[in-house]
Design a protein around this motif. Sequence first.
Motif, short mmCIF file in Angstrom:
data_model
loop_
_atom_site.label_atom_id
_atom_site.label_comp_id
_atom_site.label_asym_id
_atom_site.label_seq_id
_atom_site.Cartn_x
_atom_site.Cartn_y
_atom_site.Cartn_z
N THR A 1 0.91 -1.04 -0.07
CA THR A 1 -0.05 0.09 0.07
C THR A 1 0.82 1.34 0.00
O THR A 1 1.27 2.00 0.95
N PRO A 2 1.28 1.86 -1.14
CA PRO A 2 2.51 2.57 -1.33
C PRO A 2 2.21 3.85 -0.66
O PRO A 2 3.17 4.17 0.15
N GLY A 3 1.17 4.66 -0.60
CA GLY A 3 0.59 5.58 0.02
C GLY A 3 0.79 5.50 1.75
O GLY A 3 1.48 6.18 2.36
N LEU A 4 0.52 4.52 2.15
CA LEU A 4 0.70 4.23 3.58
C LEU A 4 2.00 3.95 4.08
O LEU A 4 2.46 4.31 5.16
N ARG B 1 16.11 -2.42 2.90
CA ARG B 1 16.73 -2.53 1.62
C ARG B 1 15.63 -2.08 0.43
O ARG B 1 16.04 -1.69 -0.67
N ARG B 2 14.39 -2.36 0.82
CA ARG B 2 13.38 -2.24 -0.50
C ARG B 2 12.93 -1.04 -0.49
O ARG B 2 12.91 -0.02 0.22
N GLU B 3 12.87 -0.69 -1.78
CA GLU B 3 12.35 0.67 -2.20
C GLU B 3 10.84 0.76 -2.58
O GLU B 3 10.12 -0.28 -2.90
N LEU B 4 10.36 1.82 -2.33
CA LEU B 4 8.88 2.24 -2.83
C LEU B 4 8.76 2.51 -4.18
O LEU B 4 9.66 3.08 -4.81
N ALA C 1 4.79 4.98 2.51
CA ALA C 1 5.14 6.25 2.41
C ALA C 1 5.06 7.32 4.03
O ALA C 1 6.02 7.75 4.51
N PHE C 2 3.73 7.03 4.22
CA PHE C 2 3.48 7.75 5.63
C PHE C 2 4.23 7.11 6.71
O PHE C 2 5.00 8.02 7.51
N TYR C 3 4.40 5.89 6.79
CA TYR C 3 5.47 5.13 7.86
C TYR C 3 6.81 5.51 7.65
O TYR C 3 7.58 5.77 8.42
N ARG C 4 7.35 5.14 6.36
CA ARG C 4 8.74 5.33 6.08
C ARG C 4 9.39 6.25 6.03
O ARG C 4 10.46 6.38 6.55
N THR C 5 8.65 7.46 5.77
CA THR C 5 9.28 8.92 5.84
C THR C 5 9.32 9.39 7.23
O THR C 5 9.97 10.21 7.49
N ARG C 6 8.47 8.82 8.10
CA ARG C 6 8.67 9.16 9.32
C ARG C 6 9.18 8.33 10.52
O ARG C 6 9.94 8.76 11.29
N GLN C 7 9.42 7.12 10.25
CA GLN C 7 10.29 6.06 10.74
C GLN C 7 11.04 5.30 9.80
O GLN C 7 10.68 4.11 9.34
#
Lengths: 310, 253
Positions: free
Chosen positions: B94-97, B250-253, B99-105
């Motif tokens: 769920t890319p948007g979700l 290591r995974r990218e979105l 991004a929400f988590y990964r950019t903050r943590q």
Amino acid sequence: MAAEQTTILRTRGLVRQYGPHAGVLGVDLEVPRGSVYGLVGPNGAGKTTLLGLLTGLRRPDSGSIELDVERRHIGLVPDVPEFERWLTASEVVTLSASLVGTSASDARVADELARVGLADVADRRVGGFSRGMTQRLSLAAASVVDPELVLLDEPSSALDPGGRAAVLDLIAEWAQRATVILSSHILADVQRVADVVGILRAGELVYQGRVQTLLDRYLQPTWQVRVRGDAHALRARLEAADWVEGCDELGPGRLRVRSRTVEDGERGIVAAAAGVDARVLSIQPEEADLEAAFLMLTRAEQAGSTQEAP
Amino acid sequence: MNVVRLEWLRLWRTYRLLVLLVVFAFFGLLGPLTAAYLPEIVGLATQSEGLEAAVDLPEPVPTDGIVQYIGNISQLGLIVVAAIAAQALAIDFTPGLAAFYRTRQPSPRSWLVPRGAATTLAAGAAWTLGLLAAVYETVLLIGPLPPGATVLGWALWVVYLGFAVAVVALCAALARSKVAVIALSVGLLLAIALVGVVPQIGDWLPSHLVGAPAALVAQDATGSDFVAAAVVTVVATGAALLGAIHLMGRREL
């Protein structure tokens, strides 16, 4: 002495390739602190890839990213934001703050939601939100962390005109306390809020600099002049001037004048009218918009990137 | 919003906890019931088919109730656990979700560990409820169970559930869709169970713990028979989690 404008973000030779002409191909981005940086380009130009690289969601093949801000102080508003469907809008904003290690009071959360027009649905679960509402919520979730650098990827693409205007107001407000990178294909929006613009084409940064410089450089300044008296004499005088690129008669007493530069036109038309028997009724500049400049630039065959110091 | 509240809301509002509790409680009640009334059930079935041959079934013993329960949840129960764990752990689809988590943590550890722990606790609670139901009904319908062996069997299954969730986390870092995560996790757990059939190896594998409650209450085994498998399971759980954190990082979105 004017304070020197520092750079909050700089990339050097940033490359992330998905194919021969896809991705980001050697981008040297320079974002002044406190600016609103408009990142524009046609679909597939590499805007989203570039934002992904800047936020760490993607890794570059080569090149470097220098950030003068902690990662946790970067706010991202993705083009298609998503949240836990079972949380309410106010819980999403609260969670956003807590994920970066800060806390937001109920009043602050309510304030952020009110600013994006979601006060009435603060206690509704976001699973039932429309795309536009989710996009607004994403702005509130980014704002609550007090970011120093905000990256907005097509933030108004799903919004109605009222929503778009609210987003632009919010960006203008952000610009008072943060640096904003706005990626958008709605160039009128970018022109309204951005000081600096970067134009991507096929993964390459073909222009980077002040919006006004772009307009001055790539658009021929044009005015419509209405006179009472001898319009033919004024036309002849203007055509004789070396700064005039062209002069057409649109009708009785109406001329269109294209000048070499904005300054030439602003000074020269009035001076030329004073030298002949013509009274100037009005001098109306034809609108020079970013869209026209963008089209001029992206259609032109560019040998290399066109940059000026921001 | 602290992480405990977030994970509680995830389990509660998505009905995942409820589903786990209902599934395990259902099998907990069903197991001893079928064990206790198996002769009657078989008798009714043969009558309805018009068969005259008498089926001679041994009298049910207390172990049978637990064996039935374990037999059901080790298949269907684990699939439900894998599906629920995949919903919580596989956020990158769920890319948007994401991004929400990964950019903050930026570190996956920040969300993987609490989500894995919460899912394990929920699965453990469901397993406990099912076991309590199975024990209660077994005592009521068939006979008493040894309490010490029952508790030890319960604890070993909790360890196994933690391992199962860690396997899902690892698969979430390897697969490319939630369905694939569930299929890969269940396949991997099944493959380990199949390898566990080999006697020399089986005693060391996590799958050895699946049959522990039944073997312990039947007094076919003692706690020491499961020490090696328990240690391997704990180590494998840690390794799977570390692997998942590394791969997701290591995974990218």
